[in-house]
Design a protein around this motif. Sequence first.
Motif, PDB file in Angstrom:
ATOM      1  N   GLY A  89       0.818  -1.205   0.000  1.00  0.00           N
ATOM      2  CA  GLY A  89       0.000   0.000   0.000  1.00  0.00           C
ATOM      3  C   GLY A  89       0.853   1.257   0.000  1.00  0.00           C
ATOM      4  N   PRO A  90       0.167   2.405   0.032  1.00  0.00           N
ATOM      5  CA  PRO A  90       0.888   3.676  -0.013  1.00  0.00           C
ATOM      6  C   PRO A  90       1.768   3.853   1.227  1.00  0.00           C
ATOM      7  CG  PRO A  90      -1.491   4.005  -0.187  1.00  0.00           C
ATOM      8  CD  PRO A  90      -1.262   2.570   0.093  1.00  0.00           C
ATOM      9  N   LYS A  91       2.890   4.534   1.053  1.00  0.00           N
ATOM     10  CA  LYS A  91       3.728   4.843   2.195  1.00  0.00           C
ATOM     11  C   LYS A  91       3.855   6.353   2.316  1.00  0.00           C
ATOM     12  CE  LYS A  91       8.032   4.295  -0.351  1.00  0.00           C
ATOM     13  NZ  LYS A  91       9.289   3.605  -0.441  1.00  0.00           N
ATOM     14  N   VAL A  92       3.967   6.805   3.542  1.00  0.00           N
ATOM     15  CA  VAL A  92       4.073   8.238   3.811  1.00  0.00           C
ATOM     16  C   VAL A  92       5.471   8.700   3.410  1.00  0.00           C
ATOM     17  CG1 VAL A  92       4.012  10.019   5.597  1.00  0.00           C
ATOM     18  CG2 VAL A  92       2.421   8.083   5.693  1.00  0.00           C
ATOM     19  N   ILE A  93       5.529   9.691   2.564  1.00  0.00           N
ATOM     20  CA  ILE A  93       6.798  10.241   2.099  1.00  0.00           C
ATOM     21  C   ILE A  93       7.156  11.478   2.899  1.00  0.00           C
ATOM     22  CG2 ILE A  93       8.019  11.215   0.109  1.00  0.00           C
ATOM     23  CD1 ILE A  93       7.355   8.234  -0.132  1.00  0.00           C
ATOM     24  N   LYS A  94       6.155  12.293   3.167  1.00  0.00           N
ATOM     25  CA  LYS A  94       6.418  13.540   3.877  1.00  0.00           C
ATOM     26  C   LYS A  94       5.173  13.962   4.642  1.00  0.00           C
ATOM     27  CE  LYS A  94       8.322  18.124   3.077  1.00  0.00           C
ATOM     28  NZ  LYS A  94       8.897  19.038   2.090  1.00  0.00           N
ATOM     29  N   THR A  95       5.365  14.445   5.832  1.00  0.00           N
ATOM     30  CA  THR A  95       4.244  14.997   6.609  1.00  0.00           C
ATOM     31  C   THR A  95       4.535  16.457   6.902  1.00  0.00           C
ATOM     32  OG1 THR A  95       5.264  14.287   8.682  1.00  0.00           O
ATOM     33  CG2 THR A  95       3.677  12.792   7.681  1.00  0.00           C
ATOM     34  N   PHE A  96       3.495  17.215   7.152  1.00  0.00           N
ATOM     35  CA  PHE A  96       3.627  18.646   7.408  1.00  0.00           C
ATOM     36  C   PHE A  96       3.067  18.967   8.778  1.00  0.00           C
ATOM     37  CE2 PHE A  96       3.247  17.941   2.887  1.00  0.00           C
ATOM     38  CZ  PHE A  96       4.337  18.638   2.392  1.00  0.00           C
ATOM     39  N   LYS A  97       3.671  19.951   9.436  1.00  0.00           N
ATOM     40  CA  LYS A  97       3.195  20.387  10.761  1.00  0.00           C
ATOM     41  C   LYS A  97       2.562  21.731  10.672  1.00  0.00           C
ATOM     42  CE  LYS A  97       6.429  17.653  13.269  1.00  0.00           C
ATOM     43  NZ  LYS A  97       7.104  17.415  14.482  1.00  0.00           N
TER      44      LYS A  97
END
Length: 97
Positions: A89-97
């Motif tokens: 499945g999809p994987k998190v590449i970048k998250t934002f705060k």
Amino acid sequence: MTYYYYKTSTNTVGNQKPNEDSINQWKHLADKKNWRITQLPNGFYQTECSNPDNEEWHAVTRRETIEGAETAINGSIDHFSKKIEATQGPKVIKTFK
């Protein structure tokens, strides 16, 4: 590579998840110990992959040099490793705060 390309790319339709047989086949093809290089009588090198169900080896590609044959194997391993990774499945590449 035609046989393996066909066998490993025709089991999924659209967004349907591949079945366990396909995933197991990809895992087998992503493991370098299941590959070998043989030299043909004409001097070319042939890459072969073992069949996970029995002791048979299947011809995959032919190259002029042993380096080219190993590069082809490494490319196949990379390809099937990516297919296995995509099944998770999809994987998190970048998250934002």
